[in-house]
Design a protein around this motif. Structure first.
Motif, PDB file in Angstrom:
ATOM      1  N   ASN A 105       0.803  -1.228   0.000  1.00 25.68           N
ATOM      2  CA  ASN A 105       0.000   0.000   0.000  1.00 25.68           C
ATOM      3  C   ASN A 105       0.830   1.270   0.000  1.00 25.68           C
ATOM      4  O   ASN A 105       0.273   2.370   0.070  1.00 25.68           O
ATOM      5  N   SER A 106       2.139   1.155  -0.050  1.00 30.41           N
ATOM      6  CA  SER A 106       3.004   2.339  -0.067  1.00 30.41           C
ATOM      7  C   SER A 106       2.884   3.083  -1.388  1.00 30.41           C
ATOM      8  O   SER A 106       2.591   2.489  -2.425  1.00 30.41           O
ATOM      9  N   HIS A 107       3.140   4.367  -1.329  1.00 28.37           N
ATOM     10  CA  HIS A 107       3.282   5.164  -2.542  1.00 28.37           C
ATOM     11  C   HIS A 107       4.774   5.435  -2.690  1.00 28.37           C
ATOM     12  O   HIS A 107       5.411   5.910  -1.752  1.00 28.37           O
TER      13      HIS A 107
END
Length: 104
Positions: free
Chosen positions: A56-58
């Protein structure tokens, strides 16, 4: 737990932990929130192993060297413990990128 939805930046955001590992082209391990790496000549992608990254990291990535063939980043794919940067073509020379991991 940190709730990243509550992060508000009104003037500037400074992330000081940093590593320029771009002299070592290819897949690398860098466990910091930002850095510089290189896509090796002859390939179009690089994977950075990073314990701060989740699916879920950007991950924001920018090219810091214009190669004759690898002229843009097509996508960045975060996963559990790593992210992969994919360019538009195989590089003719080691191609430096800068990156920043944001989020959970």
């Amino acid at each position: 737990n940190t709730n990243f939805a509550d992060l508000e930046v009104t003037r500037s955001l400074r992330v000081t932990a940093y590593l320029d590992d771009s002299a070592n082209a290819g897949n690398r391990t860098v466990n910091l929130p930002r850095g510089k790496s290189s896509i090796a000549a002859g390939v179009a992608a690089v994977t950075i192993t990073n314990s701060l990254v989740t699916a879920n990291s950007h991950v924001a990535v920018s090219l810091e060297f214009t190669d004759a063939t690898l002229t843009s980043i097509l996508t960045v794919v975060p996963g559990a413990g790593s992210f992969t940067v994919i360019g538009n073509a195989n590089a003719t020379a080691n191609t430096k990128i800068g990156w920043l991991v944001v989020g959970p």
